[in-house]
Design a protein around this motif. Structure first.
Motif, short mmCIF file in Angstrom:
data_model
loop_
_atom_site.label_atom_id
_atom_site.label_comp_id
_atom_site.label_asym_id
_atom_site.label_seq_id
_atom_site.Cartn_x
_atom_site.Cartn_y
_atom_site.Cartn_z
N LEU A 130 -8.60 -5.21 10.53
CA LEU A 130 -7.61 -5.42 9.49
C LEU A 130 -6.23 -5.49 10.15
CD1 LEU A 130 -5.94 -2.50 8.98
CD2 LEU A 130 -8.16 -1.88 7.99
N GLN A 166 -2.41 -4.20 9.63
CA GLN A 166 -1.54 -3.29 8.90
C GLN A 166 -0.09 -3.61 9.31
OE1 GLN A 166 -2.56 0.92 8.33
NE2 GLN A 166 -0.53 1.44 9.08
N ALA A 217 -6.75 -6.94 4.66
CA ALA A 217 -8.02 -6.21 4.83
C ALA A 217 -9.00 -6.97 5.72
CB ALA A 217 -8.64 -5.93 3.47
N LYS A 218 -10.04 -6.25 6.13
CA LYS A 218 -11.08 -6.87 6.97
C LYS A 218 -11.74 -8.05 6.28
CE LYS A 218 -12.30 -2.89 9.86
NZ LYS A 218 -13.38 -1.96 10.28
N SER A 240 0.83 -1.21 0.00
CA SER A 240 0.00 0.00 0.00
C SER A 240 0.86 1.26 0.00
CB SER A 240 -0.94 0.00 1.21
OG SER A 240 -0.20 -0.07 2.41
#
Lengths: 205, 223
Positions: B213, B215, B174-175, B157
Motif C-alpha cells: 500500500l 501511505q 490501499a493494496k 485516514s
C-alpha cells in the motif's frame, strides 16, 4: 569567471532540488508492504493593503444619532449622506500574526469561524507577528462585507456608523486589526441602575 | 439631583469559546447592547475588571449590557493618526494575499489558494477531505484544477494540527487500489468527487501492485 560562478550556482540549485525530491518519498527498510510519501505544501499569507475611508452624514436623518436624530433638523429620504472618500491607503506588506497562522491551520483541521471583525485602537507600537491583541483597543465592528473576486486575494470590510459613538466621537485611531469572533460572556439588566453605573467583574481565585 | 451610583458585581472567570482558555482583560469590551455602543474601560486591578459607564448619554436605565470578548488577532496595522467625529462614518478594508511557496515537485494551485481566500471572506468553503492518486506526468501548474490521470480517491485516514502553523493529513492508497497502474501524481481535494484541488505533487513513478500500500502524509505549512 562569471560563467563558472553561474554553473556552480546551477549545480548547487539542482542538488538542493534533487535532495528535496528524495525527501518526498521513502521506503522504510524491512517494511516492503508500505510505500511512504511525504509532500510538503507551503502557503504564505500576508496583508497587502489597508484602506481607510470616511463619509459625512450630512443632513441625513439617522435614528439614534445625537445630532441627526431630530425630526425637522435632519431630512428623511432627501438627506444628503456623503459618499465614501479615501483617507489613506496603506500598501505595507505584512505577515499575519503567529496566532493567525495557527487559526488558518485550525480551519483546515476542524473548520473554525472566519475572522469577521474589524477592531480599532489608539496604540502605536510597531507590529510584530507575536502580538495577540491591539495595543489599546477602542472599538470593534462586525464585518459588513467582503470581496473575493480576485484570485488569491480576499478583502474584509467593516464600517463604524455615526451611531457608534464610542468610536466615532472624538477618538484618536492609530491601529487597525482583524480578529475572529468573541462571545458574550454575560448579560445583565440595568433596570435598577442609576444613570451612572460601575460594573465590576471579579475573577475567582 | 443626579441618581446615585449603582454597582453590578459579577463574580467569575471569563472564558474563550473553547470553554477552557481564560480570556484576558485586554480582550474584553463592555457593550451597551440596547444602544449598540462600546463603553469605557479602566485598568485592571487585582483581578477586577472595571467598566465605568459614567457617560450617561450612552446609557439609559433598563439597557441591557454585554461583556464581549474578542479573540484571535489575525493581523494588525498602524495607520496615520485619525481623529474621528460623529459627523462622519468610517469604513476600513483589509486585503489578504495568498501565495504558494511550495518547493520541489509540489504546488498549491490557484484553486487551493482561492479556497483559503474564500474561507477568510466568509464563503464557508469545505476544508480538505480526500486524497487522490493518478497517472499524469505533466509538471504541476498553478492553473491546475484536477488531478491529471486520476485513478483512485480515498477519504483522509487522519488529520492533525499539533504542530505550529502546520496541518497534517494522511491518506492511504490501499493494496487493492490502482494495481497495474504507474502512479505519478497525488492530490488533495475537499470532496469525494470533483471538488477543489488544494495541493498537487508529481511523484517518482510507483508501479502499484497488490503486494503493498502507499501511505502519504502531507504537511500544509502556513507561513
Amino acid at each position: 569567471m562569471a560563467s563558472d560562478v553561474e554553473e556552480l550556482g546551477k549545480t548547487i540549485g539542482l542538488g538542493i532540488r534533487k535532495q528535496q525530491n528524495m525527501q518526498q518519498t521513502m521506503t522504510r527498510p524491512g517494511t516492503l508492504s508500505t510505500y511512504f510519501l511525504m509532500p510538503t505544501y507551503r502557503v504564505k499569507i500576508q496583508t497587502t493593503r489597508c484602506k481607510m475611508e470616511h463619509k459625512t452624514v450630512g443632513t441625513a436623518f439617522i435614528l439614534g444619532h445625537t445630532d441627526n436624530a431630530i425630526l425637522g433638523t435632519s431630512k428623511l429620504g432627501a438627506g444628503t449622506m456623503g459618499s465614501w472618500t479615501t483617507i489613506e491607503t496603506l500598501y505595507d506588506i505584512q505577515d499575519i500574526t503567529n496566532y493567525g497562522k495557527n487559526y488558518v491551520r485550525d480551519w483546515l483541521y476542524s473548520g473554525t469561524d472566519y475572522p469577521n471583525y474589524i477592531i480599532v485602537g489608539s496604540g502605536d507600537t510597531a507590529f510584530s507577528t507575536d502580538q495577540t491583541n491591539l495595543i489599546a483597543p477602542i472599538g470593534i465592528t462586525d464585518e459588513d462585507s467582503s470581496n473575493n473576486s480576485t484570485d488569491a486575494i480576499g478583502s474584509i470590510i467593516g464600517e463604524f456608523k455615526s451611531t457608534d459613538r464610542y468610536v466615532v466621537d472624538g477618538k484618536v485611531l492609530k491601529e487597525v486589526g482583524v480578529v475572529a469572533g468573541g462571545r458574550t460572556i454575560f448579560t445583565i439588566d440595568t433596570t435598577k441602575g442609576g444613570q451612572n453605573v460601575n460594573v465590576t467583574i471579579n475573577t475567582e481565585a | 439631583m443626579p441618581n446615585p451610583r449603582h454597582s453590578h458585581v459579577i463574580r467569575g472567570t471569563c472564558y474563550k469559546a473553547d470553554g477552557s482558555t481564560v480570556l484576558p482583560y485586554a480582550n474584553m469590551m463592555l457593550v451597551n447592547y440596547t444602544q449598540g455602543k462600546m463603553l469605557t474601560t479602566t485598568a485592571n486591578s487585582s483581578g477586577k475588571y472595571l467598566f465605568d459607564c459614567n457617560n450617561f448619554t450612552t446609557f439609559t436605565n433598563g439597557d441591557t449590557m454585554q461583556l464581549y470578548g474578542y479573540t484571535d488577532l489575525i493581523s494588525r496595522h498602524l495607520i496615520s493618526s485619525l481623529t474621528t467625529t460623529a459627523a462622519k462614518e468610517y469604513r476600513i478594508t483589509v486585503d489578504y494575499t495568498f501565495t504558494d511557496k511550495t518547493v520541489g515537485n509540489s504546488i498549491v494551485p490557484t484553486a487551493g489558494l482561492n479556497l483559503l481566500r474564500d474561507w477568510v471572506t466568509g464563503q464557508a468553503p469545505t476544508a480538505p477531505t480526500h486524497m487522490a492518486w493518478g497517472t499524469g506526468t505533466t509538471t504541476p501548474a498553478a492553473g491546475d484544477t484536477t488531478l491529471e490521470g486520476e485513478d483512485t480517491r480515498n477519504a483522509l485516514s487522519s488529520e492533525s494540527n499539533s504542530s505550529n502553523y502546520t496541518y497534517k493529513i494522511v491518506g492511504v492508497l490501499a493494496k487493492t487500489d490502482s494495481n497495474g497502474e504507474v502512479i505519478t501524481k497525488s492530490g488533495v481535494f475537499n470532496a469525494a468527487a470533483a471538488g477543489t484541488l488544494l495541493g498537487e505533487t508529481l511523484l517518482s513513478p510507483i508501479s502499484k501492485t497488490a503486494t503493498f500500500l502507499v501511505q502519504e502524509g502531507d504537511n500544509f505549512i502556513i507561513l
